[in-house]
Design an enzyme around this catalytic site. Structure first.
Site, PDB file in Angstrom:
ATOM      1  N   ASN A 144     -12.243  -2.415  -0.173  1.00 22.67           N
ATOM      2  CA  ASN A 144     -11.217  -2.534   0.867  1.00 22.67           C
ATOM      3  C   ASN A 144     -11.842  -2.234   2.214  1.00 22.67           C
ATOM      4  O   ASN A 144     -12.304  -1.130   2.439  1.00 22.67           O
ATOM      5  CB  ASN A 144     -10.076  -1.546   0.600  1.00 22.67           C
ATOM      6  CG  ASN A 144      -9.103  -1.477   1.757  1.00 22.67           C
ATOM      7  OD1 ASN A 144      -8.304  -2.380   1.957  1.00 22.67           O
ATOM      8  ND2 ASN A 144      -9.180  -0.404   2.539  1.00 22.67           N
ATOM      9  N   GLU A 145     -11.856  -3.226   3.085  1.00 23.80           N
ATOM     10  CA  GLU A 145     -12.421  -3.130   4.436  1.00 23.80           C
ATOM     11  C   GLU A 145     -13.675  -2.254   4.471  1.00 23.80           C
ATOM     12  O   GLU A 145     -13.805  -1.330   5.261  1.00 23.80           O
ATOM     13  CB  GLU A 145     -11.381  -2.673   5.460  1.00 23.80           C
ATOM     14  CG  GLU A 145     -10.682  -1.365   5.259  1.00 23.80           C
ATOM     15  CD  GLU A 145      -9.613  -1.094   6.296  1.00 23.80           C
ATOM     16  OE1 GLU A 145      -9.467   0.079   6.701  1.00 23.80           O
ATOM     17  OE2 GLU A 145      -8.903  -2.041   6.699  1.00 23.80           O
ATOM     18  N   GLU A 199       0.859  -1.176   0.000  1.00 23.67           N
ATOM     19  CA  GLU A 199       0.000   0.000   0.000  1.00 23.67           C
ATOM     20  C   GLU A 199       0.896   1.227   0.000  1.00 23.67           C
ATOM     21  O   GLU A 199       1.898   1.269   0.715  1.00 23.67           O
ATOM     22  CB  GLU A 199      -0.904   0.029   1.229  1.00 23.67           C
ATOM     23  CG  GLU A 199      -1.781   1.277   1.299  1.00 23.67           C
ATOM     24  CD  GLU A 199      -2.718   1.310   2.500  1.00 23.67           C
ATOM     25  OE1 GLU A 199      -3.559   2.219   2.565  1.00 23.67           O
ATOM     26  OE2 GLU A 199      -2.603   0.424   3.368  1.00 23.67           O
ATOM     27  N   CYS A 245      -6.848   1.854   1.932  1.00 27.10           N
ATOM     28  CA  CYS A 245      -7.866   2.904   1.871  1.00 27.10           C
ATOM     29  C   CYS A 245      -7.707   3.811   0.658  1.00 27.10           C
ATOM     30  O   CYS A 245      -8.670   4.440   0.231  1.00 27.10           O
ATOM     31  CB  CYS A 245      -7.829   3.729   3.156  1.00 27.10           C
ATOM     32  SG  CYS A 245      -8.419   2.853   4.613  1.00 27.10           S
TER      33      CYS A 245
END
Length: 799
Positions: free
Chosen positions: A356-357, A28, A232
Site C-alpha cells: 500500500n503506497e 479502510e 496503511c
C-alpha cells in the site's frame, strides 16, 4: 430559432477503450469505519482487550462502568488466568461484595451511546461463568442515561465453565444515547467475555453483520469493485505475526469472532477484526462489487522494517492461500475453509494488490517474489504494484519502473491534492500507453467536502474516463467517517450512531458509478470558447527559512537573480531557528528566518543548513503570499523520510513531487533551490533531488466524455461545467436514429461553491432528475454554471 453554435457530437459507431471495472470504492478501517461504523456491533470493547498499545488512554475496561444499585457493592477487575481463548485472554470479573438491588457493569457503546429504535429487536450474546449463585439471573437492560429501561431480558449463568448465552431484546422506545446494563445478585464472582449486541435488522439480515443504513448507502453507489482492508493499516505494525501490534494478517480474521485476536489499528484505536476477510468477500458479493484485497509485501515503511528475503516464503504463501480461499473449490484446503464458513461457491477473485503506497527499496526488492509466485500459480489474477503516496517523484517513478519491469497488471497511485491541482492536471494520463500496466487510482480526493471539491473531482474524473486505455480502476478515499472519531478529512460518507449522509463528493461518485458505461464512444466538441488559461505568472514572493519540530542553523545564505546577475547575501541574521514544541522559557531563538521579498522570476537560493536537535528537518518557503498560499521545500518530512516540493492554495496542500531523504543531526547540508517561472528544482549537496512545475489550472469550456452501456444500449454523456456562467451546446447523435430519443438527465447544480451537506441539512446538495423526449437526433442543452450533468440517451420505441 436555435442559434446555438457550440456542439457535442457523439459517434456511437466509433468505439474506444472498454471501461471495464473503472469506478469502485475503497474501504479502510479509518475514522472508526468498521468498529462503531459499518460493522454493526453496538458494544465497544466487547472482549475487554483494549490496550494502551492501541491508544495511550485505553485500558481493558475502556467504555465500561461499574454498576452498584440499592446498596450493592462490587469489585470489577480484569483477569487472564482462565481465559475463554488464548488469543483474547482478558475477561471481566465482577466480585459481588454486597448484592443490594444488583451489581454489575454497563457499556457506553459508541458515539453518544447505543442507538435504539422503537419496535426493533436486538440480539444479545455473552460468554459467561460464575463460581456461586447459579440460580440467580443476570438481568440485561437497555437504559437511558436517566435509568429509563427501554428493553429488558435475563439469562441464568448456570455453569462454572465458559458457556455462550443468547437472548433477544425489543426496544420499547427510540433513544440514541442508551447503555447496555448487566446486573446480578447473589454472591461470589461472575465472569464475562465477548459481551455483544447487534441489531437484528442488519444488511441482508446477516447475523453479526453490517449496519443496514451505511450498507445501503454503499450499495446505492453500484460500485464495480471494493478495495479492502486498507490503507496503511495493512503494513504498519510488527513483523512478528504473533505480536499484539502485528501487521495485518488475513488468516486472523476468519472463523468464530470470539477466537479472532484483537489488533492495534494504526489510526490509534482497537480493531476487533469482527469485520474479517470472509465478511469482506461476502459484503462485496452483497453489493455487487468485485473484491480487491490488498496484502502486505513483507515491509513496513512506517518503521523501516523488512522481512529477510530468506524468511519471505510464509508471506508469499499467505497471498497464494488467499487466492485459494477466494477461488479454490471445496476440495482445496482453503477452499474447504471457505465452504465451512458457509460459502461453497468461489467468490471469483480477479485482483490482488501487494503493498500500500509503498516507498523505499526494501518493498521493491520483495515485490517480484510475490508477483512471480502468484503469476506461476494463478496466471489470470491481476497483480497490482504500488507507486507510493504521491503523484510524482523518484518513488513514484520507482514504482512504475518496477511494474513495467515485472509485468504488473496495474499500478496503485495515491494522491490527495487541492482542487486547483486536479483542474491543472486534467490531462495527466493523456500520454500514458495502452500496452503498459494500467493505472489503479486507489486513493484520491481533493481537500474538502464542499461543492467546489466535488465539482473539481468530477471534471478530473471525465479525464480519467476519457483515458480508459490507460486508467483501469479508480476509487475515492477515505470512504467512511464516524463524526465522533475523526482521523482524516475529507471523507465521502459521514455518520454517527443513528444518522448517515453523503457529501457532494459522494453524489459525484454515485453519478459516475450509476452511469458507468462499458465502452467509450468518440465525442467531439466544436464551437466552444477557448480554454481559459490562468494569467501567466512566475513564482514570486517572500522566502522564509524554518524547520519541522526541529532546531536548526542556516548560514552562508545567498540569493542570485539569474537574469541580471544580482546577488544578495544575508548577514546579521540569527543563524538559528527552533520549532520544537517546547522552547525554553524566555527563549529568544526565532522560529523562522525571513529573507524578504524577491520580486524575481528566475532565481537561485543557496545556503547551508544543519540540524542541531529534533526528529525531522528543514522547510524553505517561497512564493509566499500568506499562510494559506505559498510553496515550500521540505527536507526530512513524514517520519524524516522525504524531500518534497509542495504548493498550498487556499490552505490546501498539494505535494508536487517527492523523493526519499533523511536529515541527520549535526551534519552540514548544502541546499540549492532554483525557481524559473513556475519550474522548480532542488539540490542537496550538488545532487538534483526534486524537479517539478507548479501548474496553474486551464479551465476547459466543458469537460465531457461519452460511453455506451451495452446491456441497455444507452448512450451516456457526462459533462462538467466549472465556469461561473452557463454554457449552451447542441448535443448531436451521429447515427441513424428513427423516431427520436428519450433522455434522462441527472444533474448537480445551483449551489454555492462553499456549500456542504451536514447532519442538519443532509440533502442540501443532491442530484436532480428529469426526463424529456425529442423527435430529433439531437437537442440543445444549457449546462448551468458550476454543474455536473449526466445524460442517458436512448432511441424511442414506437408503441
Amino acid at each position: 430559432m436555435d442559434t446555438t453554435t457550440a456542439a457535442l457530437t457523439i459517434h456511437p459507431r466509433r468505439r474506444g477503450a472498454e471501461l471495464g471495472d473503472m469506478f469502485g470504492i475503497f474501504f479502510e478501517d479509518i475514522n472508526h469505519a468498521a468498529d462503531g461504523g459499518l460493522y454493526a456491533e453496538l458494544v465497544q470493547n466487547r472482549s475487554f482487550e483494549f490496550d494502551p498499545i492501541d491508544h495511550r488512554e485505553y485500558h481493558a475496561l475502556t467504555a465500561w462502568e461499574t454498576v452498584e444499585r440499592g446498596g450493592g457493592k462490587a469489585a470489577v477487575t480484569i483477569e487472564t488466568s482462565h481465559p475463554l481463548n488464548e488469543r483474547n485472554p482478558h475477561y471481566a470479573v465482577i466480585e459481588i461484595l454486597a448484592e443490594g438491588a444488583g451489581v454489575g457493569i454497563l457499556n457506553q457503546g459508541f458515539n453518544s451511546g447505543i442507538s435504539l429504535t422503537k419496535g426493533e429487536s436486538y440480539l444479545f450474546s455473552v460468554y459467561a461463568r460464575r463460581d456461586n449463585s447459579f440460580n440467580e439471573p443476570l438481568v440485561l437492560t437497555l437504559e437511558s442515561h436517566e435509568g429509563v429501561v427501554h428493553a429488558e431480558a435475563s439469562i441464568t449463568v448456570d455453569s462454572a465453565e465458559w458457556r455462550k448465552y443468547e437472548v433477544r431484546l425489543t426496544a420499547q422506545d427510540t433513544d440514541v444515547s442508551s447503555r447496555l446494563v448487566l446486573v446480578t445478585t447473589g454472591s461470589g464472582k461472575l465472569y464475562l467475555d465477548m459481551v455483544s449486541l447487534f441489531p437484528e435488522a442488519t444488511f441482508r439480515g446477516r447475523p453479526g453483520g453490517m449496519r443496514k443504513d451505511i450498507s445501503e448507502w454503499l450499495a446505492a453507489l453500484k460500485p464495480k469493485f471494493m478495495r479492502f482492508p486498507g490503507g496503511c493499516l495493512i503494513h504498519d505494525g510488527s513483523l512478528n505475526p504473533d505480536a499484539r501490534d502485528s501487521l495485518y494478517h488475513w488468516k486472523n480474521t476468519l472463523g468464530d469472532v470470539a477466537q479472532r485476536p484483537s489488533r492495534r489499528n494504526n489510526w490509534s484505536y482497537n480493531q476487533t477484526l469482527g469485520l474479517g476477510y470472509y465478511e469482506y468477500f461476502q459484503f462485496c458479493e452483497d453489493i455487487g462489487a468485485k473484491p480487491l484485497p490488498v496484502l502486505p509485501g513483507g515491509y513496513n515503511p512506517h518503521r523501516n522494517q523488512a522481512v529477510p528475503l530468506d524468511e519471505l516464503e510464509p508471506w508469499i504463501q499467505d497471498a497464494l492461500d488467499l487466492i485459494e480461499f477466494a477461488n479454490g473449490d471445496s476440495s482445496t484446503p482453503w477452499g474447504s475453509k471457505r465452504a465451512e464458513l458457509g460459502h461453497p461457491e468461489p467468490f471469483g477473485l480477479e485482483y490482488v494488490g501487494i503493498g500500500n503506497e509503498e516507498v523505499g527499496e526494501p518493498f521493491f526488492e520483495r515485490y517480484p517474489y510475490f508477483h512471480r509466485a502468484i503469476k506461476e500459480r494463478y496466471p489470470d489474477i491481476k497483480v497490482i504494484n504500488s507507486s507510493g503516496p504521491f503523484a510524482a517523484g523518484s518513488e513514484y517513478d520507482r514504482g512504475w519502473n518496477s511494474a513495467k519491469g515485472h509485468g504488473s497488471d496495474l499500478v496503485d497511485e495515491h494522491y490527495y491534492q487541492s482542487p486547483e491541482w486536479f483542474l491543472a492536471n486534467y490531462h495527466r494520463y493523456d500520454n500514458f500507453k495502452a500496452d503498459e500496466p494500467k493505472v489503479f487510482l486507489g486513493e484520491f480526493a481533493s481537500w474538502g467536502n464542499s461543492y467546489y471539491n466535488a465539482l473539481a473531482e468530477a471534471a478530473y474524473m471525465t479525464g480519467l474516463e476519457r483515458n480508459a486505455h490507460a486508467v483501469g480502476l479508480v476509487c475515492y478515499a477515505p470512504m467512511l467517517c464516524n463524526a465522533d472519531y475523526v482521523n482524516w478529512k475529507p471523507d465521502m460518507i459521514w455518520f454517527n450512531n443513528h444518522q448517515v449522509y453523503g457529501t457532494p463528493n459522494y453524489y459525484v461518485q454515485k453519478l459516475f458509478m450509476n452511469h458507468h458505461g462499458d465502452q467509450l464512444l468518440a465525442v467531439e466538441g466544436s464551437g466552444f470558447s477557448a480554454p481559459q488559461a490562468a494569467a501567466a505568472s512566475a513564482i514570486i514572493g517572500p522566502i522564509v527559512l524554518t524547520a519541522s519540530n526541529t532546531a536548526a542553523e542556516f548560514y552562508d545564505i545567498e540569493l542570485l537573480n539569474r537574469v541580471t546577475g544580482e546577488k544578495r547575501t544575508f548577514s546579521g541574521l540569527s543563524p538559528e531557528v527552533n520549532t520544537m514544541k517546547d522552547l525554553p522559557e524566555g527563549s529568544n531563538i526565532p522560529r523562522v528566518l525571513e529573507l524578504g521579498e524577491t520580486g524575481w522570476e528566475h532565481y537561485t537560493l543557496s545556503l547551508k543548513a544543519r540540524r542541531t536537535a529534533g526528529p525531522k528537518g528543514f522547510i524553505i518557503e517561497f512564493g509566499r503570499k500568506d499562510d494559506h498560499n505559498r510553496l515550500f521545500w521540505e527536507l526530512g518530512g513524514w517520519l524524516n523520510q522525504d524531500t518534497m516540493v509542495c504548493a498550498v492554495v487556499d490552505g490546501r496542500n498539494s505535494v508536487l513531487t517527492q523523493s526519499m531523504f533523511s536529515v541527520e543531526t549535526d551534519v552540514e547540508y548544502s541546499l540549492v533551490l532554483e525557481v524559473s517561472g513556475r519550474e522548480i528544482r532542488t539540490y542537496i549537496d550538488g545532487e538534483l533531488v526534486n524537479e517539478t512545475e507548479d501548474k496553474l489550472p486551464t479551465i476547459e469550456p466543458l469537460y465531457y466524455t461519452a460511453s455506451m452501456e451495452l446491456s441497455s444500449g444507452d448512450i451516456i454523456l457526462k459533462a462538467v461545467n466549472v465556469q461561473a456562467e452557463a454554457v449552451t451546446a447542441h448535443i448531436n447523435i451521429d447515427d441513424n436514429i428513427q423516431g427520436g430519443m428519450n433522455v434522462d438527465v441527472f444533474e448537480l447544480s445551483g449551489h454555492n461553491l462553499e456549500d456542504e451537506n451536514s447532519f442538519e441539512h443532509p440533502e442540501q446538495i443532491v442530484p436532480q432528475e428529469r426526463s424529456f423526449s425529442t423527435e430529433e437526433s439531437g437537442f440543445a442543452y444549457t449546462f448551468p454554471k458550476q454543474s455536473v450533468t449526466v445524460f442517458r440517451i436512448r432511441q424511442r420505441v414506437s408503441q
